[in-house]
Scaffold this motif. Sequence first.
Motif, PDB file in Angstrom:
ATOM      1  N   LEU A 144     -15.635  -8.266 -14.054  1.00 61.01           N
ATOM      2  CA  LEU A 144     -15.377  -9.080 -15.236  1.00 61.01           C
ATOM      3  C   LEU A 144     -15.891  -8.331 -16.454  1.00 61.01           C
ATOM      4  O   LEU A 144     -17.014  -7.829 -16.450  1.00 61.01           O
ATOM      5  N   SER A 145     -15.053  -8.249 -17.484  1.00 60.59           N
ATOM      6  CA  SER A 145     -15.422  -7.516 -18.686  1.00 60.59           C
ATOM      7  C   SER A 145     -14.712  -8.125 -19.887  1.00 60.59           C
ATOM      8  O   SER A 145     -13.818  -8.946 -19.735  1.00 60.59           O
ATOM      9  N   GLY A 146     -15.098  -7.703 -21.056  1.00 65.12           N
ATOM     10  CA  GLY A 146     -14.420  -8.138 -22.265  1.00 65.12           C
ATOM     11  C   GLY A 146     -13.316  -7.162 -22.620  1.00 65.12           C
ATOM     12  O   GLY A 146     -13.440  -5.962 -22.388  1.00 65.12           O
ATOM     13  N   SER A 147     -12.222  -7.664 -23.168  1.00 64.87           N
ATOM     14  CA  SER A 147     -11.094  -6.813 -23.520  1.00 64.87           C
ATOM     15  C   SER A 147     -10.190  -7.532 -24.517  1.00 64.87           C
ATOM     16  O   SER A 147     -10.229  -8.751 -24.636  1.00 64.87           O
TER      17      SER A 147
ATOM     18  N   ASN B 184     -14.276 -20.045 -13.037  1.00 65.33           N
ATOM     19  CA  ASN B 184     -13.326 -20.005 -14.149  1.00 65.33           C
ATOM     20  C   ASN B 184     -12.140 -19.108 -13.809  1.00 65.33           C
ATOM     21  O   ASN B 184     -12.235 -18.211 -12.972  1.00 65.33           O
ATOM     22  N   THR B 185     -11.025 -19.347 -14.465  1.00 68.45           N
ATOM     23  CA  THR B 185      -9.821 -18.539 -14.279  1.00 68.45           C
ATOM     24  C   THR B 185      -9.686 -17.585 -15.458  1.00 68.45           C
ATOM     25  O   THR B 185      -9.786 -17.998 -16.613  1.00 68.45           O
ATOM     26  N   TYR B 186      -9.477 -16.309 -15.141  1.00 66.73           N
ATOM     27  CA  TYR B 186      -9.359 -15.266 -16.163  1.00 66.73           C
ATOM     28  C   TYR B 186      -8.078 -14.469 -15.952  1.00 66.73           C
ATOM     29  O   TYR B 186      -7.555 -14.403 -14.820  1.00 66.73           O
ATOM     30  N   PRO B 187      -7.566 -13.813 -16.992  1.00 66.41           N
ATOM     31  CA  PRO B 187      -6.425 -12.913 -16.823  1.00 66.41           C
ATOM     32  C   PRO B 187      -6.809 -11.753 -15.897  1.00 66.41           C
ATOM     33  O   PRO B 187      -7.947 -11.276 -15.932  1.00 66.41           O
ATOM     34  N   LEU B 188      -5.883 -11.315 -15.064  1.00 63.03           N
ATOM     35  CA  LEU B 188      -6.120 -10.215 -14.128  1.00 63.03           C
ATOM     36  C   LEU B 188      -5.357  -8.989 -14.600  1.00 63.03           C
ATOM     37  O   LEU B 188      -4.144  -9.035 -14.800  1.00 63.03           O
ATOM     38  N   ILE B 189      -6.078  -7.881 -14.762  1.00 65.45           N
ATOM     39  CA  ILE B 189      -5.466  -6.623 -15.163  1.00 65.45           C
ATOM     40  C   ILE B 189      -5.728  -5.610 -14.057  1.00 65.45           C
ATOM     41  O   ILE B 189      -6.873  -5.346 -13.701  1.00 65.45           O
ATOM     42  N   LYS B 190      -4.648  -5.066 -13.490  1.00 59.17           N
ATOM     43  CA  LYS B 190      -4.768  -4.091 -12.412  1.00 59.17           C
ATOM     44  C   LYS B 190      -4.810  -2.689 -13.006  1.00 59.17           C
ATOM     45  O   LYS B 190      -4.001  -2.343 -13.861  1.00 59.17           O
ATOM     46  N   VAL B 191      -5.779  -1.897 -12.536  1.00 55.58           N
ATOM     47  CA  VAL B 191      -5.925  -0.507 -12.982  1.00 55.58           C
ATOM     48  C   VAL B 191      -5.825   0.407 -11.770  1.00 55.58           C
ATOM     49  O   VAL B 191      -6.127   0.012 -10.645  1.00 55.58           O
ATOM     50  N   GLU B 192      -5.379   1.626 -11.985  1.00 60.82           N
ATOM     51  CA  GLU B 192      -5.197   2.557 -10.875  1.00 60.82           C
ATOM     52  C   GLU B 192      -6.508   3.176 -10.405  1.00 60.82           C
ATOM     53  O   GLU B 192      -6.638   3.550  -9.245  1.00 60.82           O
TER      54      GLU B 192
ATOM     55  N   VAL C  12     -11.742 -10.775 -19.251  1.00 60.67           N
ATOM     56  CA  VAL C  12     -10.671 -10.528 -18.287  1.00 60.67           C
ATOM     57  C   VAL C  12     -11.284  -9.937 -17.022  1.00 60.67           C
ATOM     58  O   VAL C  12     -12.399  -9.412 -17.044  1.00 60.67           O
ATOM     59  N   VAL C  13     -10.550 -10.009 -15.929  1.00 56.12           N
ATOM     60  CA  VAL C  13     -10.969  -9.385 -14.671  1.00 56.12           C
ATOM     61  C   VAL C  13     -10.103  -8.157 -14.464  1.00 56.12           C
ATOM     62  O   VAL C  13      -8.873  -8.236 -14.506  1.00 56.12           O
ATOM     63  N   PHE C  14     -10.749  -7.013 -14.273  1.00 54.18           N
ATOM     64  CA  PHE C  14     -10.055  -5.779 -13.944  1.00 54.18           C
ATOM     65  C   PHE C  14     -10.149  -5.574 -12.439  1.00 54.18           C
ATOM     66  O   PHE C  14     -11.210  -5.782 -11.848  1.00 54.18           O
ATOM     67  N   MET C  15      -9.038  -5.175 -11.810  1.00 56.26           N
ATOM     68  CA  MET C  15      -9.026  -4.926 -10.377  1.00 56.26           C
ATOM     69  C   MET C  15      -8.498  -3.527 -10.106  1.00 56.26           C
ATOM     70  O   MET C  15      -7.420  -3.155 -10.570  1.00 56.26           O
ATOM     71  N   ASP C  16      -9.283  -2.750  -9.356  1.00 56.12           N
ATOM     72  CA  ASP C  16      -8.869  -1.414  -8.944  1.00 56.12           C
ATOM     73  C   ASP C  16      -7.832  -1.583  -7.838  1.00 56.12           C
ATOM     74  O   ASP C  16      -8.133  -2.107  -6.771  1.00 56.12           O
ATOM     75  N   SER C  17      -6.593  -1.160  -8.093  1.00 56.65           N
ATOM     76  CA  SER C  17      -5.512  -1.385  -7.119  1.00 56.65           C
ATOM     77  C   SER C  17      -5.674  -0.544  -5.861  1.00 56.65           C
ATOM     78  O   SER C  17      -5.109  -0.888  -4.828  1.00 56.65           O
TER      79      SER C  17
END
Length: 81
Positions: free
Chosen positions: A24-27, A41-49, A12-17
């Motif tokens: 990109l990391s595993g989760s 490639n297209t990955y799920p995006l997870i937004k983190v604070e 998944v891709v984590f994005m600092d909002s």
Amino acid sequence: MKENIHPEYHKVVFMDSSTGFKFLSGSTKTSDETIEWEDGNTYPLIKVEISSDSHPFYTGKQKLADAGGRIDRFKKKYNIN
């Protein structure tokens, strides 16, 4: 080890909002939002604070509290000698 009890592990891709920093990391977490990564490639995006890009410990912009001043104000407020 028991089978079929562990969640699925994927990239998944984590994005600092707050800064827009992405990595990109595993989760096991998933998301309905997706993003195209640098590898095409297209990955799920997870937004983190907060992430290592914005956390004061990693950025070196940490505010240190004046412990002595805080203690003195507490003692003065409650008349403690």
